[in-house]
Motif scaffolding. Structure first.
Motif, PDB file in Angstrom:
ATOM      1  N   ILE A  82       0.550  -1.271   0.213  1.00  7.56           N
ATOM      2  CA  ILE A  82       0.330  -0.117  -0.116  1.00  7.56           C
ATOM      3  C   ILE A  82       0.994   1.051   0.073  1.00  7.56           C
ATOM      4  O   ILE A  82       0.979   2.291  -0.582  1.00  7.56           O
ATOM      5  CB  ILE A  82      -1.231   0.027   1.170  1.00  7.56           C
ATOM      6  N   VAL A  88      -2.346   4.652  -4.263  1.00  7.79           N
ATOM      7  CA  VAL A  88      -3.373   4.121  -3.016  1.00  7.79           C
ATOM      8  C   VAL A  88      -3.092   4.613  -2.157  1.00  7.79           C
ATOM      9  O   VAL A  88      -3.985   5.188  -1.021  1.00  7.79           O
ATOM     10  CB  VAL A  88      -3.292   2.946  -3.264  1.00  7.79           C
ATOM     11  N   VAL A  92      -4.998   6.524   0.694  1.00  6.51           N
ATOM     12  CA  VAL A  92      -5.242   5.973   2.196  1.00  6.51           C
ATOM     13  C   VAL A  92      -5.067   7.165   3.168  1.00  6.51           C
ATOM     14  O   VAL A  92      -5.241   7.360   4.377  1.00  6.51           O
ATOM     15  CB  VAL A  92      -4.288   4.676   2.631  1.00  6.51           C
ATOM     16  N   ILE A 123      -7.916  -4.104   0.820  1.00 11.15           N
ATOM     17  CA  ILE A 123      -6.796  -2.773   0.182  1.00 11.15           C
ATOM     18  C   ILE A 123      -5.817  -3.345  -0.858  1.00 11.15           C
ATOM     19  O   ILE A 123      -5.585  -3.056  -2.058  1.00 11.15           O
ATOM     20  CB  ILE A 123      -6.789  -1.589   0.377  1.00 11.15           C
ATOM     21  N   GLU A 124      -4.734  -4.205  -0.395  1.00 14.30           N
ATOM     22  CA  GLU A 124      -4.360  -5.062  -0.407  1.00 14.30           C
ATOM     23  C   GLU A 124      -4.210  -5.556  -1.421  1.00 14.30           C
ATOM     24  O   GLU A 124      -3.117  -6.314  -2.167  1.00 14.30           O
ATOM     25  CB  GLU A 124      -3.345  -4.801   1.166  1.00 14.30           C
ATOM     26  N   LYS A 127      -7.750  -4.370  -4.207  1.00 19.45           N
ATOM     27  CA  LYS A 127      -7.027  -3.430  -4.809  1.00 19.45           C
ATOM     28  C   LYS A 127      -8.445  -2.442  -5.531  1.00 19.45           C
ATOM     29  O   LYS A 127      -8.316  -1.278  -5.924  1.00 19.45           O
ATOM     30  CB  LYS A 127      -6.638  -3.419  -6.629  1.00 19.45           C
ATOM     31  N   THR A 129      -9.602   0.280  -4.260  1.00 20.98           N
ATOM     32  CA  THR A 129      -9.371   1.079  -3.051  1.00 20.98           C
ATOM     33  C   THR A 129     -10.796   1.984  -2.679  1.00 20.98           C
ATOM     34  O   THR A 129     -10.953   2.571  -1.183  1.00 20.98           O
ATOM     35  CB  THR A 129      -7.579   2.169  -3.028  1.00 20.98           C
ATOM     36  N   GLU A 130     -10.835   2.946  -3.894  1.00 20.51           N
ATOM     37  CA  GLU A 130     -11.945   4.111  -3.161  1.00 20.51           C
ATOM     38  C   GLU A 130     -13.407   2.717  -2.727  1.00 20.51           C
ATOM     39  O   GLU A 130     -13.807   3.698  -1.765  1.00 20.51           O
ATOM     40  CB  GLU A 130     -12.698   4.437  -4.035  1.00 20.51           C
TER      41      GLU A 130
END
Ligand SMILES: [Zn+2]
Length: 232
Positions: A82, A88, A92, A123-124, A127, A129-130
């Protein structure tokens, strides 16, 4: 007395010539600032465990009225991928600043802590993320009791009929809104907010959120946090 807990580094700031003040989100003590004596000189012992997002089991000593000192940090998971991805990590980072503002100090928040860890793991790996960050923000507000009531007007307490006017921390009905409050949440956005609260993380990897609804919720959350902070 030696204290120990699991913790994630939210930020670390240089202190004097060689020391650090590390701000952790801890499982057992909420937000905590801890003093790391000369971490650069004892690299072999701590490794890079003061990088933001590092998840570690830490031990610290000292009187809890004062700045306590870290004596051990064993990395559980570094979340290195991350930090390596600029976009990303920037996204974060915005949520880290949000958490720094709203997590109470020195109080346990286990539910929020495990939500935070599982969101970072998501997230890792996934992917998305949003989606994960939007869900993390909304669920954090709910866990900390900051999410407004979407069923009843915050002023007159009448049942809301699919119209959501936002003003200073509350959802209001049409009668109660004053002319200067401009933020109106659409029915779709209000429903999505409620839905996200019930979704498991794994569902976020499949769901597509319409950009318009996404923007609406982002703006609502931003305004709402400003209101919360102005009251606290
Ligand atoms: Zn009302």
């Amino acid at each position: 007395m030696i204290y120990s807990t699991e913790a994630v580094v939210l930020k670390s700031n240089p202190y004097g010539e060689a020391d650090l003040i590390v701000t952790y989100f801890t499982k057992d003590y909420g937000l905590l600032n801890l003093f790391a004596k000369s971490p650069r000189k004892i690299k072999s012992r701590f490794g890079s465990s003061f990088e933001p997002l590092t998840y570690a089991k830490i031990a610290f000593v000292g009187n809890n009225e004062k700045l306590q000192k870290i004596i051990q940090s064993d990395i559980i998971h570094s979340f290195h991928p991350i930090r390596e991805n600029y976009h990303v990590f920037m996204a974060v980072g915005e949520v880290l600043r949000f958490l720094l503002m709203i997590i109470p100090r020195k109080e346990p928040h286990e539910e929020l802590f495990s939500l935070f860890i599982s969101s970072l793991e998501f997230i890792e790996k996934e992917k998305k993320t949003e989606n994960a960050l939007l869900s993390l923000k909304i669920k954090s507000l709910r866990i900390l009791g900051y999410l407004p009531d979407f069923k009843h007007c915050g002023k007159c307490k009448d049942k809301l009929n699919g119209e959501f006017f936002y003003s200073d921390g509350f959802i209001l009905c049409k009668k109660c809104i004053s002319s200067h409050s401009k933020l109106i949440l659409s029915q779709g956005a209000a429903k999505l907010l409620n839905d996200i609260n019930g979704w498991q993380l794994k569902y976020l990897s499949r769901v597509k959120i319409a950009p318009q609804l996404f923007r609406e919720l982002e703006e609502f959350i931003k305004k709402h946090i400003q209101s919360i902070l102005s009251y606290n």
